[in-house]
Each structure stands twice: as C-alpha cells, then as structure tokens.
Scaffold this motif. Structure first.
Motif, PDB file in Angstrom:
ATOM      1  N   LEU A  51     -32.627 -24.602 125.317  1.00 22.52           N
ATOM      2  CA  LEU A  51     -32.252 -25.105 124.005  1.00 22.52           C
ATOM      3  C   LEU A  51     -31.739 -23.961 123.148  1.00 22.52           C
ATOM      4  O   LEU A  51     -32.434 -22.969 122.951  1.00 22.52           O
ATOM      5  N   ASN A  52     -30.533 -24.109 122.669  1.00 25.33           N
ATOM      6  CA  ASN A  52     -29.987 -23.129 121.738  1.00 25.33           C
ATOM      7  C   ASN A  52     -30.387 -23.535 120.333  1.00 25.33           C
ATOM      8  O   ASN A  52     -30.208 -24.686 119.948  1.00 25.33           O
ATOM      9  N   TYR A  53     -30.939 -22.577 119.594  1.00 25.59           N
ATOM     10  CA  TYR A  53     -31.384 -22.888 118.244  1.00 25.59           C
ATOM     11  C   TYR A  53     -31.251 -21.662 117.348  1.00 25.59           C
ATOM     12  O   TYR A  53     -31.110 -20.545 117.810  1.00 25.59           O
ATOM     13  N   GLU A  54     -31.318 -21.927 116.052  1.00 23.39           N
ATOM     14  CA  GLU A  54     -31.313 -20.871 115.040  1.00 23.39           C
ATOM     15  C   GLU A  54     -32.537 -21.103 114.156  1.00 23.39           C
ATOM     16  O   GLU A  54     -32.784 -22.212 113.695  1.00 23.39           O
ATOM     17  N   LEU A  55     -33.301 -20.058 113.947  1.00 25.96           N
ATOM     18  CA  LEU A  55     -34.514 -20.127 113.126  1.00 25.96           C
ATOM     19  C   LEU A  55     -34.245 -19.453 111.789  1.00 25.96           C
ATOM     20  O   LEU A  55     -33.803 -18.306 111.748  1.00 25.96           O
ATOM     21  N   ILE A  56     -34.516 -20.180 110.711  1.00 32.20           N
ATOM     22  CA  ILE A  56     -34.303 -19.655 109.365  1.00 32.20           C
ATOM     23  C   ILE A  56     -35.569 -19.893 108.546  1.00 32.20           C
ATOM     24  O   ILE A  56     -36.079 -21.014 108.492  1.00 32.20           O
ATOM     25  N   ILE A  57     -36.072 -18.853 107.912  1.00 31.60           N
ATOM     26  CA  ILE A  57     -37.175 -18.992 106.957  1.00 31.60           C
ATOM     27  C   ILE A  57     -36.522 -19.159 105.592  1.00 31.60           C
ATOM     28  O   ILE A  57     -35.703 -18.339 105.183  1.00 31.60           O
ATOM     29  N   SER A  58     -36.873 -20.238 104.907  1.00 33.79           N
ATOM     30  CA  SER A  58     -36.186 -20.511 103.646  1.00 33.79           C
ATOM     31  C   SER A  58     -37.126 -21.044 102.580  1.00 33.79           C
ATOM     32  O   SER A  58     -38.249 -21.431 102.853  1.00 33.79           O
ATOM     33  N   SER A  59     -36.604 -21.061 101.377  1.00 32.89           N
ATOM     34  CA  SER A  59     -37.282 -21.650 100.238  1.00 32.89           C
ATOM     35  C   SER A  59     -36.474 -22.883  99.860  1.00 32.89           C
ATOM     36  O   SER A  59     -35.553 -22.819  99.060  1.00 32.89           O
ATOM     37  N   ASP A  60     -36.800 -23.997 100.457  1.00 32.91           N
ATOM     38  CA  ASP A  60     -36.072 -25.248 100.262  1.00 32.91           C
ATOM     39  C   ASP A  60     -36.606 -25.945  99.010  1.00 32.91           C
ATOM     40  O   ASP A  60     -37.811 -25.968  98.767  1.00 32.91           O
ATOM     41  N   ASN A  61     -35.734 -26.542  98.209  1.00 29.73           N
ATOM     42  CA  ASN A  61     -36.141 -27.243  96.985  1.00 29.73           C
ATOM     43  C   ASN A  61     -37.068 -28.417  97.253  1.00 29.73           C
ATOM     44  O   ASN A  61     -37.810 -28.851  96.375  1.00 29.73           O
TER      45      ASN A  61
ATOM     46  N   GLU B 145     -37.135 -23.384 109.322  1.00 33.20           N
ATOM     47  CA  GLU B 145     -36.200 -24.426 109.744  1.00 33.20           C
ATOM     48  C   GLU B 145     -35.631 -24.023 111.099  1.00 33.20           C
ATOM     49  O   GLU B 145     -35.138 -22.909 111.260  1.00 33.20           O
ATOM     50  N   ILE B 146     -35.727 -24.930 112.049  1.00 31.63           N
ATOM     51  CA  ILE B 146     -35.194 -24.679 113.391  1.00 31.63           C
ATOM     52  C   ILE B 146     -34.039 -25.647 113.601  1.00 31.63           C
ATOM     53  O   ILE B 146     -34.235 -26.865 113.656  1.00 31.63           O
ATOM     54  N   PHE B 147     -32.834 -25.093 113.666  1.00 31.18           N
ATOM     55  CA  PHE B 147     -31.625 -25.884 113.857  1.00 31.18           C
ATOM     56  C   PHE B 147     -31.211 -25.793 115.325  1.00 31.18           C
ATOM     57  O   PHE B 147     -30.953 -24.706 115.832  1.00 31.18           O
ATOM     58  N   PHE B 148     -31.157 -26.944 116.005  1.00 27.17           N
ATOM     59  CA  PHE B 148     -30.741 -26.979 117.402  1.00 27.17           C
ATOM     60  C   PHE B 148     -29.252 -27.270 117.491  1.00 27.17           C
ATOM     61  O   PHE B 148     -28.678 -27.902 116.595  1.00 27.17           O
ATOM     62  N   ALA B 149     -28.638 -26.827 118.569  1.00 25.16           N
ATOM     63  CA  ALA B 149     -27.192 -26.978 118.747  1.00 25.16           C
ATOM     64  C   ALA B 149     -26.745 -28.434 118.725  1.00 25.16           C
ATOM     65  O   ALA B 149     -25.621 -28.726 118.321  1.00 25.16           O
ATOM     66  N   ASN B 150     -27.620 -29.370 119.107  1.00 25.06           N
ATOM     67  CA  ASN B 150     -27.240 -30.783 119.123  1.00 25.06           C
ATOM     68  C   ASN B 150     -27.376 -31.459 117.759  1.00 25.06           C
ATOM     69  O   ASN B 150     -27.193 -32.656 117.639  1.00 25.06           O
TER      70      ASN B 150
END
Length: 89
Positions: free
Chosen positions: A5-15, A23-28
């Motif tokens: 699984l290709n993914y991007e992990l971002i630590i964020s301050s979401d409203n 947040e883990i965003f997968f390619a699909n």
C-alpha cells in the motif's frame, strides 16, 4: 500474494479536531485519521472512503473505531488465518 500500500502520513491540526491528528492518505483515495479526541490515553481510528468524502457529508460517513480494539481484531484475524492454514497460491 502481498499488496504493497502506497500512502502518505501527515501530522496535522485539522479544524474538525481539537487535538493533533495523523492523516494517512492512500494512493487509492482512502483516508484514515488517527486521533485522541476522546482522551489522551485513547486513540481512535476513522476511515473515510473517497465516495463519501466527495458527497459533502464526510463527517457523518466516517467509520470511527477504537484503535486498540481494531488492532486487536486484526491480530486475532491474522492468528486465526495462520492457525487454519488459510493460504491461496
């Protein structure tokens, strides 16, 4: 057969959240959010499908599960498959 699984992990301050989230965003297009909204000692994982996210009602469509319970269920499922020799070649 194993799928990477290709993914991007971002630590964020979401409203939407009071605390920081992972947040883990997968390619699909799938999105998984790990948060500590209930308490600092309890993590929760929320699954967002792109078809619901694009509908304009993403919060209502999210599936939220306690992270420890989810990890335990995955571990149990893996062990049962191993013990039953569930293997397709």
């Amino acid at each position: 057969m194993s799928i990477t699984l290709n993914y991007e992990l971002i630590i964020s301050s979401d409203n939407t959240y009071e605390e920081l989230v992972a947040e883990i965003f997968f390619a699909n297009g799938e999105l998984v959010v790990v948060s500590q909204e209930r308490s600092p000692d309890q993590f929760e994982v929320s699954f967002y499908s792109p078809r619901y996210r694009d509908s304009g009602n993403a919060t209502a469509a999210a599936l939220a599960i306690d992270l420890d319970a989810f990890v335990a269920a995955l571990a149990e499922a893996k062990q049962k498959l191993i013990s039953l020799g569930a293997r397709r070649d």
